[in-house]
Scaffold this motif. Structure first.
Motif, PDB file in Angstrom:
ATOM      1  N   PRO A   1     -35.801 -27.306  56.780  1.00  0.00           N
ATOM      2  CA  PRO A   1     -36.993 -27.700  56.879  1.00  0.00           C
ATOM      3  C   PRO A   1     -38.552 -28.494  56.487  1.00  0.00           C
ATOM      4  N   THR A   2     -37.584 -29.268  55.642  1.00  0.00           N
ATOM      5  CA  THR A   2     -38.803 -30.417  55.276  1.00  0.00           C
ATOM      6  C   THR A   2     -38.563 -31.588  55.553  1.00  0.00           C
ATOM      7  N   THR A   3     -37.598 -31.915  56.167  1.00  0.00           N
ATOM      8  CA  THR A   3     -37.874 -33.200  57.536  1.00  0.00           C
ATOM      9  C   THR A   3     -39.011 -33.409  58.096  1.00  0.00           C
ATOM     10  N   MET A   4     -39.302 -34.850  57.738  1.00  0.00           N
ATOM     11  CA  MET A   4     -40.248 -35.596  58.694  1.00  0.00           C
ATOM     12  C   MET A   4     -41.131 -35.129  59.960  1.00  0.00           C
ATOM     13  N   PRO A   5     -41.694 -35.564  60.736  1.00  0.00           N
ATOM     14  CA  PRO A   5     -42.112 -35.413  61.973  1.00  0.00           C
ATOM     15  C   PRO A   5     -40.671 -36.766  62.555  1.00  0.00           C
ATOM     16  N   ASP A   6     -40.321 -37.004  63.189  1.00  0.00           N
ATOM     17  CA  ASP A   6     -40.388 -37.618  63.562  1.00  0.00           C
ATOM     18  C   ASP A   6     -39.033 -38.489  63.053  1.00  0.00           C
ATOM     19  N   GLN A   7     -38.736 -37.599  62.036  1.00  0.00           N
ATOM     20  CA  GLN A   7     -37.419 -37.630  61.284  1.00  0.00           C
ATOM     21  C   GLN A   7     -36.360 -37.837  62.007  1.00  0.00           C
TER      22      GLN A   7
ATOM     23  N   ILE B   1     -42.064 -27.809  55.423  1.00  0.00           N
ATOM     24  CA  ILE B   1     -42.930 -26.436  54.980  1.00  0.00           C
ATOM     25  C   ILE B   1     -43.097 -27.393  53.639  1.00  0.00           C
ATOM     26  N   ARG B   2     -44.376 -27.460  52.661  1.00  0.00           N
ATOM     27  CA  ARG B   2     -44.681 -27.514  51.168  1.00  0.00           C
ATOM     28  C   ARG B   2     -44.431 -26.796  50.502  1.00  0.00           C
ATOM     29  N   MET B   3     -43.114 -26.311  49.732  1.00  0.00           N
ATOM     30  CA  MET B   3     -43.010 -25.055  49.259  1.00  0.00           C
ATOM     31  C   MET B   3     -43.487 -25.460  47.683  1.00  0.00           C
ATOM     32  N   ALA B   4     -44.194 -26.300  47.086  1.00  0.00           N
ATOM     33  CA  ALA B   4     -44.426 -25.952  45.891  1.00  0.00           C
ATOM     34  C   ALA B   4     -46.347 -25.477  46.133  1.00  0.00           C
ATOM     35  N   GLU B   5     -46.785 -25.732  47.474  1.00  0.00           N
ATOM     36  CA  GLU B   5     -48.078 -26.010  47.798  1.00  0.00           C
ATOM     37  C   GLU B   5     -47.715 -23.802  48.028  1.00  0.00           C
ATOM     38  N   LEU B   6     -46.317 -23.465  48.962  1.00  0.00           N
ATOM     39  CA  LEU B   6     -46.223 -22.310  49.765  1.00  0.00           C
ATOM     40  C   LEU B   6     -45.989 -21.284  48.102  1.00  0.00           C
TER      41      LEU B   6
ATOM     42  N   PRO C   1     -47.295 -39.003  51.199  1.00  0.00           N
ATOM     43  CA  PRO C   1     -48.945 -38.792  51.533  1.00  0.00           C
ATOM     44  C   PRO C   1     -49.057 -37.532  52.194  1.00  0.00           C
ATOM     45  N   TYR C   2     -47.379 -36.768  52.381  1.00  0.00           N
ATOM     46  CA  TYR C   2     -47.581 -35.652  52.684  1.00  0.00           C
ATOM     47  C   TYR C   2     -47.087 -34.273  52.060  1.00  0.00           C
ATOM     48  N   TYR C   3     -46.075 -34.733  50.827  1.00  0.00           N
ATOM     49  CA  TYR C   3     -45.578 -34.306  49.923  1.00  0.00           C
ATOM     50  C   TYR C   3     -46.740 -34.797  48.491  1.00  0.00           C
ATOM     51  N   ARG C   4     -47.847 -34.165  48.764  1.00  0.00           N
ATOM     52  CA  ARG C   4     -48.750 -34.409  47.653  1.00  0.00           C
ATOM     53  C   ARG C   4     -48.216 -34.133  45.635  1.00  0.00           C
ATOM     54  N   LEU C   5     -48.226 -35.155  44.747  1.00  0.00           N
ATOM     55  CA  LEU C   5     -47.818 -34.689  43.824  1.00  0.00           C
ATOM     56  C   LEU C   5     -48.560 -34.489  43.093  1.00  0.00           C
ATOM     57  N   GLY C   6     -48.231 -34.125  41.764  1.00  0.00           N
ATOM     58  CA  GLY C   6     -48.853 -33.036  40.824  1.00  0.00           C
ATOM     59  C   GLY C   6     -48.580 -31.598  40.021  1.00  0.00           C
ATOM     60  N   GLU C   7     -49.114 -31.630  39.200  1.00  0.00           N
ATOM     61  CA  GLU C   7     -49.464 -29.889  39.577  1.00  0.00           C
ATOM     62  C   GLU C   7     -49.784 -29.083  40.359  1.00  0.00           C
TER      63      GLU C   7
END
Ligand code: TPP
Ligand code: SF4
Ligand code: MG
Lengths: 247, 356
Positions: free
Chosen positions: A134-140, A158-163, A234-240
């Motif tokens: 579910p985390t595979t990047m577009p066009d990957q 899916i961005r799990m941290a944001e979810l 760029p898609y999965y932003r780092l941070g808290e």
């Protein structure tokens, strides 16, 4: 003169089965260092996933349970509810956590279960040979998306941290990566903070770690590192994304 | 202790507490939601754990996690819920952890219905989940027996390091009957230091414990399965339980029936006796291990013309009955599984048909 570098006591002498350049080993070491530093070895129970890290208990020296695919958060819930004095962590891949075990992780986080999840996001199913996650990047390209992931057919990653951060229940939700020393230092801080929130019985905590799978990505370890920085970060932003202090 | 009038489902919850199982995880489903409702009030009173999980899949793994720490733990559900728990049950048997699962059966397949049924016999006794495993399956025929079996189930689960299932039909859960609770179970779970992931600090040895189910080496996996098999064979030697009814004199027909259905059969047997027809019954109290030898002996008795398996299913236990009778006499099946319990008259009619 004291030693300045040694193997954490929480790690065993066993040689790992991971491929060269894979970041699973780095993640293991960071967890083991944190267990040592917090002095919790004798009351820690780890839960191994089904995925490349299924045998991770061979590399750790504390008590361990081996979960079914995706169910580690439910097992951790069972442990923490009956033995709140234990320190419990789950270690899960993206297929494990974001696909088959999505329900278990969301509900455990939403109940505010007091355990820690280390989430290894390597954008593929590593163990079964590099299928789409579910985390595979577009066009990957993966073995089940040979023409590249098509968001029009299977949606966006899916961005799990944001979810999980969107849940109202207090929690500690953070994303880091393991691909360069400067990031590794931050990842370790995040893992330690997550364990400390658990120790204080504060909240659920999840540390997502952007990781590499050079083998299934068909890249050299160096190219894989670059791919994480250029394509994933760029898609999965780092941070808290959330701390219990937010609330 | 004096008797109290209690609904089966509530009595089951109370029995587990008295067996020292203060840990309960569940997901609501008719006809057993009263267990969770009862325990959501009762567990806080006794300092126990009550948690409503997000699904039966998750519940089965909450049970696994807790059981693997060496704590007494149980859940209750009904047929569709047990289907979802079957994955976890397979893992728990493989990992050799003790736990108690209660299935208050309803009609199936699919959503089926919410009325009593015994259609999960295969699921309980022959698998349900994947792999070579068995559950010790106990089948109560009254609320009192349900209470006693629930308490005993924890002892057996710990004796064999294997999950035990209580298989009751919806009536066992819904019925109000007077019950007397046995003394609180005093036995503590023993031998858990050798396997439970209770945290190394809590144990004397410095050995770490690992609860796992993966054996990649074929020799190791085969050895593991042989070890499990030896346990199931020990159950067959030590845990067969059944009750007989009207079996001492001569009888023309032998009934095999369990749970609520066996109570109806008793009435049918009493009525037929008045009209001069003798019918005996074996009621398995444990469905696995199954009382095959007892059934074989009873079927072989002079004068016994046929064996009738009476069950609220389309013919599941009858396969074990046939396997036990091994051709000593003809084996018949009678049952219903829409939710209506066959009446004594219907059972009597079936027996008369066989005689003619
Ligand atoms: C119920 C079930 N379905 C499928 C599998 C097969 N399987 C094993 S690992 C895996 C995917 C693992 O990928 P991930 O969680 O991303 O971990 P990674 O190997 O990438 O670290 C799958 C599908 C399984 N073991 N159990
Ligand atoms: S397949 Fe990928 S995730 Fe698995 S060990 Fe190899 S590099 Fe690591
Ligand atoms: Mg993965």
């Amino acid at each position: 003169m004291g030693k300045i570098f040694q193997k954490p006591e929480a790690l065993s002498d066993t040689i790992t089965h991971y491929c060269p350049g894979c970041t699973h080993g780095v993640a293991h070491r960071l967890i083991a260092e944190v267990i040592d530093e917090l002095g919790i070895h004798g009351r820690t129970v780890g839960i191994a996933p089904v995925g490349c890290a299924v045998l991770m208990y061979n590399y750790f020296t504390c008590d361990f349970q081996e979960a079914a695919h995706g169910r580690a958060p439910a097992m951790a819930t069972g442990i923490k509810r009956v033995r709140p004095d234990l320190m419990v962590f789950t270690y899960q891949g993206d297929g494990d956590l974001a696909s088959i075990g999505l329900s278990e992780i969301v509900h455990a986080a939403n109940r505010g279960e007091k355990f820690t999840t280390i989430f290894i996001n390597n954008a593929v199913y590593g163990m079964t040979g590099g299928q789409m996650a579910p985390t595979t990047m577009p066009d990957q390209r993966t073995t089940t998306s040979p023409f590249g992931r098509k968001p029009s057919e299977v949606g966006m990653p899916i961005r799990m941290a944001e979810l999980l951060a969107s849940l109202e229940t207090p929690g500690y939700i953070v994303r880091q990566t393991l691909v360069k020393p400067k990031y590794v230092t931050r990842a370790k801080k995040a893992i330690k903070k997550a364990f400390m929130y658990q120790m204080e019985n504060r909240c659920f905590s999840m540390v997502e770690l952007l990781s590499t799978c050079p083998t299934n990505w068909g890249m050299t370890p160096v190219a894989a590192t670059k791919w994480v920085e250029e394509k994933m970060m760029p898609y999965y932003r780092l941070g808290e994304f959330k701390t219990p202090e937010d609330d | 202790m004096s008797k109290v009038l209690m609904k089966g489902n509530e009595a089951i919850g109370e029995a587990a507490i008295r067996a020292g199982s203060l840990n309960y995880f569940a997901y609501p489903i008719t006809p057993q939601s009263e267990v969770a409702e009862y325990l959501s009030r009762r567990m806080p009173e006794v300092g126990g754990v009550f948690l409503q999980g997000e699904s039966e899949v998750a519940v089965s793994y909450m049970i696994f996690g807790a059981a693997a720490c060496g704590e007494r733990v149980f859940t209750t559900s009904s047929s569709p819920g047990i289907s979802l728990m079957s994955e976890g049950i397979s893992y728990i048997t493989a990992a050799e952890c003790p736990a108690v699962f209660v299935n208050i059966m309803r009609g199936g397949p699919g959503l089926g219905g919410i009325l009593p049924s015994q259609a999960d016999y295969f699921q309980a006794t022959k698998g349900g989940g994947h792999g070579d495993y068995r559950l010790l399956v106990m089948a109560p025929a009254s609320v009192q027996e349900a209470v006693e079996m629930v308490m005993q189930a924890f002892v057996l689960a710990e004796k064999y390091l294997n999950p035990v299932m209580i298989l009751g039909d919806g009536l066992i859960g819904q019925m109000m009957e007077p019950v007397e609770f046995p003394e609180h179970l005093k036995v503590e779970p023993s031998n858990k230091d050798g396997w439970a992931t209770s945290g190394m600090d809590t144990r004397k040895s410095s050995h770490r414990n690992l609860v796992k189910t993966l054996y990649l080496d074929p020799g190791e996996l085969n050895a593991h399965n042989l070890k499990l098999k030896a346990k199931y064979e020990r159950m067959q030697r030590e845990e067969i339980r059944y009750e007989t009814y009207n079996l001492n004199g001569d009888y023309e027909i032998l009934i095999v029936s369990y749970g609520t259905m066996s109570r109806v059969c008793r009435t049918a047997i009493d009525n037929l006796k008045e009209s001069g027809l003798e019918v005996g019954m074996i009621r398995p109290q444990h469905l696995f291990p199954f009382p095959g030898q007892a059934i074989n002996d009873a079927a072989a008795k002079k004068g016994c013309r046929a064996v009738l398996s009476v069950e609220m299913s389309m013919g599941q236990m009858v396969e074990d009955v046939e396997r036990s009778v091994i051709g000593k006499c003809p084996v018949h099946w009678y049952g219903k599984c829409g939710g209506e319990v066959p009446t004594p008259e219907e059972v009597m009619g079936e027996i008369r048909k066989i005689i003619e």
